[in-house]
Scaffold this active site. Structure first.
Site, PDB file in Angstrom:
ATOM      1  N   HIS A 150      40.322  38.975  51.343  1.00 53.22           N
ATOM      2  CA  HIS A 150      40.882  39.533  50.120  1.00 53.22           C
ATOM      3  C   HIS A 150      40.505  41.006  49.982  1.00 53.22           C
ATOM      4  O   HIS A 150      39.664  41.523  50.715  1.00 53.22           O
ATOM      5  CB  HIS A 150      40.376  38.758  48.901  1.00 53.22           C
ATOM      6  CG  HIS A 150      41.010  37.425  48.725  1.00 53.22           C
ATOM      7  ND1 HIS A 150      40.615  36.314  49.444  1.00 53.22           N
ATOM      8  CD2 HIS A 150      42.031  37.012  47.934  1.00 53.22           C
ATOM      9  CE1 HIS A 150      41.353  35.264  49.079  1.00 53.22           C
ATOM     10  NE2 HIS A 150      42.216  35.663  48.168  1.00 53.22           N
ATOM     11  N   LYS A 154      37.936  41.963  44.643  1.00 49.52           N
ATOM     12  CA  LYS A 154      37.920  40.575  44.188  1.00 49.52           C
ATOM     13  C   LYS A 154      36.502  40.178  43.803  1.00 49.52           C
ATOM     14  O   LYS A 154      35.562  40.326  44.595  1.00 49.52           O
ATOM     15  CB  LYS A 154      38.462  39.641  45.264  1.00 49.52           C
ATOM     16  CG  LYS A 154      38.563  38.188  44.806  1.00 49.52           C
ATOM     17  CD  LYS A 154      39.357  37.340  45.782  1.00 49.52           C
ATOM     18  CE  LYS A 154      39.392  35.883  45.354  1.00 49.52           C
ATOM     19  NZ  LYS A 154      39.965  35.694  43.995  1.00 49.52           N
TER      20      LYS A 154
END
Length: 255
Positions: A150, A154
């Site tokens: 990600h 995040k």
């Protein structure tokens, strides 16, 4: 017309959701929520004058919105959803990293009120299918590992999608996996599935599940290259959540 409130409307996913709701013929953006703002003028956020800008829970009531869509952060999401449920607003949770105890408590609260809602580890249809395929594969390949990748901002690791995938792999197994060395390099174990989390610029949301067996291997992978890919799943959830009478986990419940 379904009246929608977007919490976390200034974030990347919140902005995508606001635009999707405004462009959808069956939805109307009735309100946005952010406890950190003091300016409640919708025009300050390039929103129509009829959109309510809210910053406290005591402003909530059943007529504010039919559906609450939450893309905030792990520290705020549980209190947000409790307030939405108590106000009679159907919650749709896209924020990952909620404490499991809080999640269970909110499920019981919503179910006691017969209020439908959704907690979705991922709104991408490719991610939902990956989890389904991984559960099926686990019946034949009990030995599996997950790599999730990600963007650097995040907040939670491992991701909610990876945790949900591990749970489905465990549910699909018909035999125990082989024992392996347990140390930091082997990833965080969830239901005896090692998960390796990558956080780098340039990524959005990606996951691969590696299965190994005698003389063969299977890899299942999904990639979300743009946050817009999640909007189809969010739209499905908004359109169906009022027909449910309990708070469920997983977009597959509405597909």
């Amino acid at each position: 017309m379904i009246q929608v409130l977007v919490a976390g409307f200034r974030g990347a996913m919140g902005q995508k959701t606001v635009k999707m709701v405004q462009s959808h013929q069956d939805f109307a953006l009735s309100a946005v929520f952010d406890p950190k703002i003091t300016d409640l003028n919708p025009e300050s956020y390039n929103l129509p004058a009829n959109v309510q800008v809210l910053n406290t829970y005591d402003q909530l009531h059943a007529h504010v919105a039919d559906v609450w869509v939450d893309f905030t952060n792990p520290s705020a999401v549980a209190a947000n959803i409790e307030a939405a449920i108590n106000a009679g607003i159907h919650p749709i949770v896209g924020t990952s990293g909620m404490n499991p105890a809080n999640q269970e408590r909110l499920i019981k609260l919503a179910n006691a009120k017969h209020l439908g809602g959704l907690i979705a580890p991922n709104f991408g249809l490719s991610a939902v299918l990956l989890m389904k395929f991984a559960q099926a594969a686990a019946a034949y390949f009990p030995d599996a590992e997950i790599i999730e990748m990600h963007h650097q901002d995040k907040a939670d690791a491992p991701s909610g999608t990876a945790i949900a995938t591990a749970h489905k792999i465990a549910a699909g197994r018909t035999q125990k996996p082989l024992p392996t060395i347990d140390n930091d390099a082997r990833g965080q174990r969830v239901d005896d599935v090692p998960i390796h989390a990558v956080r780098l610029p340039g990524y959005i949301a990606h996951e691969q599940v590696l299965f190994g067996g005698p003389g063969e291997a299977l890899t299942i992978r999904q990639d979300s290259f743009d946050r817009q890919s999640f909007m189809q799943g969010v739209a499905v959830a908004i359109s169906k959540v009022q027909t449910a009478d309990e708070l469920v986990v997983g977009l597959e419940n509405f597909l």
